[in-house]
Design an enzyme around this catalytic site. Structure first.
Site, PDB file in Angstrom:
ATOM      1  N   GLU A  46      36.714  35.281  77.067  1.00 57.57           N
ATOM      2  CA  GLU A  46      38.152  35.534  77.160  1.00 57.57           C
ATOM      3  C   GLU A  46      38.311  36.925  77.735  1.00 57.57           C
ATOM      4  O   GLU A  46      37.848  37.912  77.149  1.00 57.57           O
ATOM      5  CB  GLU A  46      38.859  35.457  75.812  1.00 57.57           C
ATOM      6  CG  GLU A  46      40.372  35.651  75.980  1.00 57.57           C
ATOM      7  CD  GLU A  46      41.121  36.015  74.707  1.00 57.57           C
ATOM      8  OE1 GLU A  46      42.350  36.181  74.815  1.00 57.57           O
ATOM      9  OE2 GLU A  46      40.502  36.159  73.642  1.00 57.57           O
ATOM     10  N   ASP A  71      37.369  43.383  76.703  1.00 61.79           N
ATOM     11  CA  ASP A  71      38.516  44.287  76.841  1.00 61.79           C
ATOM     12  C   ASP A  71      37.990  45.709  76.800  1.00 61.79           C
ATOM     13  O   ASP A  71      36.852  45.947  76.390  1.00 61.79           O
ATOM     14  CB  ASP A  71      39.540  44.053  75.717  1.00 61.79           C
ATOM     15  CG  ASP A  71      40.966  44.411  76.124  1.00 61.79           C
ATOM     16  OD1 ASP A  71      41.177  45.575  76.507  1.00 61.79           O
ATOM     17  OD2 ASP A  71      41.859  43.546  76.066  1.00 61.79           O
ATOM     18  N   ASP A 120      47.923  41.579  82.181  1.00 64.79           N
ATOM     19  CA  ASP A 120      48.947  42.424  82.805  1.00 64.79           C
ATOM     20  C   ASP A 120      49.219  41.870  84.200  1.00 64.79           C
ATOM     21  O   ASP A 120      48.295  41.737  85.007  1.00 64.79           O
ATOM     22  CB  ASP A 120      48.430  43.862  82.887  1.00 64.79           C
ATOM     23  CG  ASP A 120      49.487  44.853  83.348  1.00 64.79           C
ATOM     24  OD1 ASP A 120      50.400  44.455  84.094  1.00 64.79           O
ATOM     25  OD2 ASP A 120      49.391  46.032  82.948  1.00 64.79           O
ATOM     26  N   ASP A 156      53.040  33.973  81.105  1.00 63.63           N
ATOM     27  CA  ASP A 156      54.488  33.740  81.119  1.00 63.63           C
ATOM     28  C   ASP A 156      55.091  34.233  82.424  1.00 63.63           C
ATOM     29  O   ASP A 156      56.258  33.957  82.719  1.00 63.63           O
ATOM     30  CB  ASP A 156      55.147  34.494  79.952  1.00 63.63           C
ATOM     31  CG  ASP A 156      55.008  35.993  80.126  1.00 63.63           C
ATOM     32  OD1 ASP A 156      56.004  36.658  80.452  1.00 63.63           O
ATOM     33  OD2 ASP A 156      53.892  36.514  79.958  1.00 63.63           O
TER      34      ASP A 156
END
Length: 222
Positions: A46, A71, A120, A156
């Site tokens: 991920e 991350d 982002d 989104d």
């Protein structure tokens, strides 16, 4: 600040967090199965995992696979790391690094699947190369994915989704590409969702934003 420092101190001691300063950080490439997970199960990444909701959520649903959240924010991945430890999950790890450095940590065909969850969107033109679906990232993913491995992308942001669609349509090495601009109204693709929501997904869905989703594979090299 005190809370962050405490989390950073925890991260230094945790086996399920791989970061600079730890021996495996410099030796991870090609060795995740043999030396970290100590099994031959498929590995799923991920990217931009944040608090690791998807990493931990998927690992809970599929204990027969290994999951790595990537991350640069150590304080955030501490959350997912804690959840995995509390649940006794040994199929979860977190790698603290810039995503642009993936090839330093993963060998050719070492990964079975990649999730890109609510990254982002980098809407400014000058930031195009920093989008996680930009060509330079896709080329990295192609190298570390096993033949037939899936890339799954949720967002989104309509601009980023349309940008990615256009980019993939311009490539001649993409196969099995399916997508929806309203995941929660797509009964078939909702099966990929496993009922897991990231913090950002829950927030924007509550605001009435439609969740976009796609998955695709690269063609096998001839």
């Amino acid at each position: 600040m005190r809370n962050k420092l405490g989390r950073f101190a925890d991260n230094e001691q945790r086996y399920n967090i791989v970061q600079q300063g730890k021996e495996f950080f410099e030796a991870a490439k090609g060795k995740w199965n043999s030396e970290h997970f100590k099994n031959e199960n498929d590995i799923v990444l991920e990217l931009a995992c944040g608090n690791g909701e998807y990493t931990v959520g998927l690992a809970e649903k599929m204990p027969e696979k290994n999951f790595i959240g990537v991350d640069i924010k150590g304080s955030r991945m501490w959350v997912g790391s804690s959840q995995a430890i509390d649940a006794g999950m040994d199929n979860v790890a977190f790698l603290r690094t810039q995503i642009l450095m993936l090839e330093k940590f993963f060998g050719e065909s070492e990964i079975s699947e990649i999730w890109i969850t609510f990254p982002d969107p980098r809407p400014r033109d000058r930031d195009e190369k920093r989008r996680l679906t930009h060509t330079r990232f896709l080329e990295m993913y192609k190298k570390i994915l096993k033949p037939g491995g899936w890339i799954k992308f949720k967002t989104d942001n309509t601009g980023l989704f349309d940008y990615t669609l256009e980019l993939l349509q311009q490539r001649d090495d993409i196969k099995s590409h399916v997508f929806t601009k309203d995941l929660y109204e797509d009964e078939e693709l909702m099966k990929d969702h496993y009922g897991i929501k990231t913090r950002f997904e829950a927030k924007f869905y509550a605001l009435g934003e439609k969740i976009k989703y796609m998955k695709f594979q690269f063609k096998d090299d001839d």
